[in-house]
Scaffold this motif. Structure first.
Motif, PDB file in Angstrom:
ATOM      1  N   ARG A 152     -12.198  29.521  55.441  1.00  0.00           N
ATOM      2  CA  ARG A 152     -11.562  29.883  54.171  1.00  0.00           C
ATOM      3  C   ARG A 152     -10.099  30.252  54.394  1.00  0.00           C
ATOM      4  NH1 ARG A 152     -13.093  34.993  50.217  1.00  0.00           N
ATOM      5  NH2 ARG A 152     -11.620  34.470  48.564  1.00  0.00           N
ATOM      6  N   ARG A 155      -8.014  27.172  54.625  1.00  0.00           N
ATOM      7  CA  ARG A 155      -7.793  26.586  53.298  1.00  0.00           C
ATOM      8  C   ARG A 155      -6.726  27.372  52.534  1.00  0.00           C
ATOM      9  NH1 ARG A 155     -13.492  26.097  53.634  1.00  0.00           N
ATOM     10  NH2 ARG A 155     -13.826  27.961  52.358  1.00  0.00           N
ATOM     11  N   CYS A 266     -10.498  20.010  47.338  1.00  0.00           N
ATOM     12  CA  CYS A 266     -10.815  21.212  46.573  1.00  0.00           C
ATOM     13  C   CYS A 266     -11.595  20.878  45.297  1.00  0.00           C
ATOM     14  CB  CYS A 266      -9.539  21.977  46.230  1.00  0.00           C
ATOM     15  SG  CYS A 266      -8.743  22.756  47.649  1.00  0.00           S
ATOM     16  N   LEU A 268     -13.642  18.415  44.953  1.00  0.00           N
ATOM     17  CA  LEU A 268     -15.004  18.048  45.349  1.00  0.00           C
ATOM     18  C   LEU A 268     -15.850  19.280  45.681  1.00  0.00           C
ATOM     19  CD1 LEU A 268     -14.373  14.930  47.615  1.00  0.00           C
ATOM     20  CD2 LEU A 268     -15.561  14.953  45.419  1.00  0.00           C
ATOM     21  N   PHE A 269     -15.184  20.311  46.244  1.00  0.00           N
ATOM     22  CA  PHE A 269     -15.895  21.516  46.654  1.00  0.00           C
ATOM     23  C   PHE A 269     -15.193  22.746  46.080  1.00  0.00           C
ATOM     24  CE2 PHE A 269     -16.308  18.296  50.020  1.00  0.00           C
ATOM     25  CZ  PHE A 269     -17.684  18.138  50.041  1.00  0.00           C
ATOM     26  N   ASP A 271     -16.138  25.574  44.899  1.00  0.00           N
ATOM     27  CA  ASP A 271     -16.620  26.900  45.273  1.00  0.00           C
ATOM     28  C   ASP A 271     -16.139  27.330  46.649  1.00  0.00           C
ATOM     29  OD1 ASP A 271     -17.935  27.079  42.880  1.00  0.00           O
ATOM     30  OD2 ASP A 271     -19.847  26.341  43.678  1.00  0.00           O
ATOM     31  N   ALA A 272     -15.657  26.378  47.446  1.00  0.00           N
ATOM     32  CA  ALA A 272     -15.242  26.697  48.805  1.00  0.00           C
ATOM     33  C   ALA A 272     -13.893  27.403  48.837  1.00  0.00           C
ATOM     34  CB  ALA A 272     -15.151  25.424  49.648  1.00  0.00           C
TER      35      ALA A 272
END
Length: 273
Positions: A152, A155, A266, A268-269, A271-272
């Motif tokens: 995280r 990112r 981001c 696509l995912f 919640d990540a």
């Protein structure tokens, strides 16, 4: 060109922004009046304004975000003129009529276009100083300080550095590897002076103070043999190329492409982030 200069330190959390801002202050730029107190994780001081940071946290909250949220912000949610008016008041309260100031808060990376307009409206010519640190060192530092998951943290690093780089184009700026700055701050100050068009030659007393300020123990995390995910590694390499070779459209295009890839991932995912 206005005679008033705002040295804006744009960098991700835990990327050496405090050491850079402190050095600029020791070179003569006015720090904010309400300095954040030193902490165990930053004993030499943060060199940022408690008032500016609190204001930026409110900006993030108004956009439905926070300092550790890596999702893209909607600039429309910050378009109310009242925000710019309040920011101008904060700027004057913290810096008065100083001719040269140093403005630093990692949150600035997320909405620098907003602060760029505020600074220019206040009569400052903003120039950007952007330290670049290995994303794995940043992740290790955030994990040690905040318990943040390293993936995280990387990112979050991507979001900050990509948005800050794009928003700083067109202004005088100096990107630099933080390692290079710690190893040879005099050389970096000289290059910074050339790129920004501002005199930054230290007096003997200033040089002695900066030597004492920039001690090797400022660097507590090292990346080791591991390497970050491909997108972060390519972004880091492109930023270092920009730092060492200067502005070039090919590097800008490469960073724009990396930013688009990051946004796609981001999406696509979600919640990540």
């Amino acid at each position: 060109m206005t005679d008033r200069t705002a040295y804006v330190v744009l960098g991700m959390h835990r990327s050496g922004t405090s050491s850079v801002a402190g050095t600029l202050a020791l070179l003569g730029a006015a720090p904010p009046r309400t300095l954040m107190r030193p902490a165990e994780d930053n004993p030499r001081g943060f060199w940022e304004s408690e008032v500016v940071t609190a204001f930026n946290d409110r900006l993030l909250a108004a956009a439905g975000s926070s300092w550790d949220d890596g999702r893209r912000l909607d600039p429309a949610r910050l378009s109310d003129p009242a925000w710019a008016s309040e920011a101008a008041g904060v700027l004057h309260a913290e810096f008065g009529d100083a001719d040269a100031i140093v403005l630093k808060d990692p949150r600035l990376c997320r909405f620098f276009p907003f602060w760029r307009r505020v600074l220019q409206g206040a009569g400052y010519a903003p120039v950007v100083v952007a330290p670049i640190r290995d994303p794995l060192e940043v992740a290790a530092s955030l994990n040690a300080r905040n318990g943040m998951d390293p993936a995280r943290a990387v990112r979050l690093w991507l979001r900050h550095v990509l948005e800050a780089e794009r928003a700083g184009r067109g202004l005088p700026r100096h990107l630099m590897a933080w390692d290079d700055f710690i190893a040879d701050w005099r050389g970096q100050a000289g290059l910074m002076s050339q790129r920004l068009g501002r005199p930054l030659t230290p007096t003997p007393d200033q040089a002695q103070a900066i030597d004492a300020f920039l001690s090797p123990d400022l660097r507590r995390q090292r990346p080791g043999a591991a390497r970050p995910a491909a997108l972060a590694a390519r972004t880091h390499a492109a930023l270092l190329a920009l730092a060492r070779h200067g502005e070039h459209p090919d590097l800008h295009h490469a960073l724009d492409a990396l930013s688009a890839q990051f946004d796609q991932a981001c999406a696509l995912f979600p919640d990540a982030a």
